[in-house]
Design an enzyme around this catalytic site. Structure first.
Site, PDB file in Angstrom:
ATOM      1  CE  LYS A 202      -3.578   2.351   2.605  1.00 30.05           C
ATOM      2  NZ  LYS A 202      -4.635   2.218   3.596  1.00 30.05           N
ATOM      3  NE  ARG A 212      -5.812   9.605   3.442  1.00 28.98           N
ATOM      4  CZ  ARG A 212      -4.538   9.843   3.142  1.00 28.98           C
ATOM      5  NH1 ARG A 212      -4.114  11.093   3.050  1.00 28.98           N
ATOM      6  NH2 ARG A 212      -3.694   8.849   2.951  1.00 28.98           N
ATOM      7  CE  LYS A 225      -3.690   8.143   6.571  1.00 28.38           C
ATOM      8  NZ  LYS A 225      -4.832   7.189   6.504  1.00 28.38           N
ATOM      9  CD  GLU A 241       6.027  -3.718   3.519  1.00 28.91           C
ATOM     10  OE1 GLU A 241       5.390  -4.552   4.186  1.00 28.91           O
ATOM     11  OE2 GLU A 241       6.549  -2.711   4.021  1.00 28.91           O
ATOM     12  CE  LYS A 256      -6.237   1.863  -0.384  1.00 29.99           C
ATOM     13  NZ  LYS A 256      -6.483   2.031   1.006  1.00 29.99           N
ATOM     14  CB  SER A 282     -11.652   7.304  -3.197  1.00 29.34           C
ATOM     15  OG  SER A 282     -10.404   7.715  -2.647  1.00 29.34           O
ATOM     16  CE1 TYR A 321     -15.286   3.166  -2.467  1.00 32.33           C
ATOM     17  CE2 TYR A 321     -13.396   3.489  -3.906  1.00 32.33           C
ATOM     18  CZ  TYR A 321     -13.935   3.387  -2.638  1.00 32.33           C
ATOM     19  OH  TYR A 321     -13.114   3.497  -1.547  1.00 32.33           O
TER      20      TYR A 321
HETATM   21  C1  PBG Z   1      -7.345   3.466   5.623  1.00 36.00           C
HETATM   22  C2  PBG Z   1      -7.768   3.175   4.247  1.00 36.00           C
HETATM   23  C3  PBG Z   1      -7.630   4.070   3.180  1.00 36.00           C
HETATM   24  C4  PBG Z   1      -8.254   3.471   2.096  1.00 36.00           C
HETATM   25  C5  PBG Z   1      -8.746   2.215   2.496  1.00 36.00           C
HETATM   26  N1  PBG Z   1      -8.419   2.046   3.828  1.00 36.00           N
HETATM   27  C6  PBG Z   1      -7.083   5.447   3.136  1.00 36.00           C
HETATM   28  C7  PBG Z   1      -5.736   5.762   3.634  1.00 36.00           C
HETATM   29  O1  PBG Z   1      -4.871   4.885   3.790  1.00 36.00           O
HETATM   30  O2  PBG Z   1      -5.522   6.942   3.899  1.00 36.00           O
HETATM   31  C8  PBG Z   1      -8.370   4.129   0.752  1.00 36.00           C
HETATM   32  C9  PBG Z   1      -9.462   3.696  -0.133  1.00 36.00           C
HETATM   33  C10 PBG Z   1      -9.762   4.625  -1.244  1.00 36.00           C
HETATM   34  O3  PBG Z   1      -9.105   5.670  -1.454  1.00 36.00           O
HETATM   35  O4  PBG Z   1     -10.723   4.325  -1.969  1.00 36.00           O
HETATM   36  N2  PBG Z   1      -6.625   2.599   6.338  1.00 36.00           N
END
Ligand code: PBG
Length: 336
Positions: A202, A212, A225, A241, A256, A282, A321
């Site tokens: 990720k 968010r 992050k 990982e 991701k 998203s 989605y």
């Molecule tokens: C949080 C999490 C995130 C997403 C899924 N779980 C956001 C992040 O790590 O800030 C993102 C999903 C998306 O953007 O559709 N642990």
């Protein structure tokens, strides 16, 4: 593999592109509704569906409405939904205790769905950000995101989610050692059949912005992050990982975001051969929708092409989605 081809004019690539029948016959990758996981947002209230402004067509649903959405998934042949909470502000705190409240939004929604539709799989994120006053995925002290203290919290959260009936847990926080900690806790407590789909590779990505907003974490988040999510320039690190997470007991792994990281999907699948998923996040969804709403791309065509690409890259499935819309199209015979 070096492709063998006859030289032109003995070989003509266009023979196999002549019409839809022959194109369909030789297409390598395919898309099915059984490859899809549908992420859904849950909020408090009754009979509410509140639009998420940065994600046209996506809503935050109250628990009763989530069951109706889950019914739609099942009817369309989508095997799993992934639930994310829009936690009320007064339930966000620095110790993130709402994460292991058996009656928090996602646990209530999971129970409601499993009661009504036991055969539909429910996936829950194991991460603290929707519950954290700091907006981070880990416990923050003096501005530092703590690893080992966070593992204690994740273990409690995971057990409560398993208790609520979650079929799949998705640790998404990128703390070190989380998969082993959660897997051992599940074994100890008799939840040996709960699967772990690890958010293994990720990245610290700009494409999570609309999510968010959807879970209400953007305002709270201080900084970024980057001390726990991966650097977008790295590829070998993704393999390390993924390998760690498999060795710690992950059943499935995820890359991701999705589209900017298709090379990682391919490497992970080729190297490990485990069930591999991509999350079309998203921001990817928002880009397609925004361009389409401006009349700049064909929405349906871009939607189908974007998700088929994950299958071509080697993914077994996709969190998207678009899941119900894709499943509807597939059902109508309008495939990839
Ligand atoms: C949080 C999490 C995130 C997403 C899924 N779980 C956001 C992040 O790590 O800030 C993102 C999903 C998306 O953007 O559709 N642990």
């Amino acid at each position: 593999m070096i492709p063998t081809v006859a030289p032109y004019p003995l070989g003509r690539s266009r023979r196999l592109r002549r019409n839809a029948a022959i194109r369909d016959m030789v297409r390598e990758a395919s898309l099915a509704s059984s490859d899809l996981i549908w992420p859904l947002f849950v909020r408090e209230g009754e009979n509410v569906a509140e639009p998420v402004p940065s994600m046209p067509g996506v809503f935050r649903h109250s628990v009763d409405r989530i069951v109706a959405e889950a019914e739609r998934a099942l009817a369309l042949g989508i095997p799993a939904v992934a639930l994310f909470p829009y936690t009320p502000d007064h339930r966000r705190s620095c110790d993130c205790a709402e994460a292991w409240n058996p009656d928090n939004l996602v646990n209530r929604a999971t129970r409601a769905i499993k009661r009504a539709l036991p055969e539909l799989l429910v996936m829950l994120d194991v991460a603290l950000d929707p519950y954290n006053a700091d907006g981070h995925d880990g416990i923050v002290k003096d501005g530092i995101v703590l690893n080992d203290e966070t593992l204690d919290a994740l273990e409690r959260q995971a057990l409560v989610q398993a208790e609520a009936g979650a079929d799949i847990l998705g640790p998404s926080d990128m703390m070190d050692g989380r998969i082993r900690r959660i897997r051992e806790a599940l074994e100890r407590r008799g939840f040996e059949d709960v699967a772990i789909l690890s958010y293994a590779a990720k990245y610290a990505s700009a494409f999570y912005g609309p999510f968010r907003d959807a879970v209400g974490a953007s305002g709270a988040l201080k900084g970024d992050k980057k001390t726990y999510q991966m650097d977008p320039g790295n590829s070998d690190e993704a393999l390390r990982e993924v390998r760690r997470d498999i060795e710690e007991g992950a059943d499935m792994v995820m890359v991701k975001p999705g589209m900017p990281y298709l090379d990682i999907c391919r490497r992970v699948k080729e190297t490990f051969g485990v069930p591999t998923f991509a999350y079309q996040v998203s921001g990817e969804y928002a880009m397609i929708m925004a361009a389409a709403q401006n009349g700049w791309i064909d929405e349906e065509a871009a939607m189908m092409e974007s998700v088929l690409a994950f299958r071509r890259a080697g993914c077994d499935g996709v969190l998207t989605y678009f899941a119900p819309r894709i499943a509807e199209r597939l059902r109508a015979g309008m495939g990839g």
